[in-house]
Motif scaffolding. Sequence first.
Motif, PDB file in Angstrom:
ATOM      1  N   SER A  18      30.039 -61.682 -10.750  1.00 28.09           N
ATOM      2  CA  SER A  18      28.838 -61.521 -11.564  1.00 28.09           C
ATOM      3  C   SER A  18      28.178 -62.870 -11.788  1.00 28.09           C
ATOM      4  CB  SER A  18      29.205 -60.885 -12.902  1.00 28.09           C
ATOM      5  OG  SER A  18      28.080 -60.884 -13.769  1.00 28.09           O
ATOM      6  N   HIS A  26      31.792 -57.452  -9.251  1.00 23.03           N
ATOM      7  CA  HIS A  26      31.207 -56.170  -8.854  1.00 23.03           C
ATOM      8  C   HIS A  26      31.966 -55.717  -7.611  1.00 23.03           C
ATOM      9  CE1 HIS A  26      27.351 -56.498 -11.169  1.00 23.03           C
ATOM     10  NE2 HIS A  26      27.719 -57.765 -11.155  1.00 23.03           N
ATOM     11  N   CYS A  42      29.821 -51.308 -11.239  1.00 24.97           N
ATOM     12  CA  CYS A  42      29.239 -51.749 -12.511  1.00 24.97           C
ATOM     13  C   CYS A  42      28.500 -50.615 -13.215  1.00 24.97           C
ATOM     14  CB  CYS A  42      28.296 -52.920 -12.281  1.00 24.97           C
ATOM     15  SG  CYS A  42      26.761 -52.454 -11.485  1.00 24.97           S
TER      16      CYS A  42
END
Length: 62
Positions: A18, A26, A42
């Motif tokens: 991220s 992610h 996510c």
Amino acid sequence: MVDYDHEPDRYEIISIESEIRESIFHKVVKDLETGKAVSCSCKCWSKGNKPCFGMRTIGFDN
């Protein structure tokens, strides 16, 4: 709904860190035929179907 586990030769799971939260990744599902992201772990994607940073990094076909 596509079952990514039963077609392992068609999809690849890529971890992308991220850009906002350190040490959070992610898990983006990439379609190997198109080279585009099709899903992500996510909540942007799972709750709102909005492509996140990780999906946009790989490429997302609207």
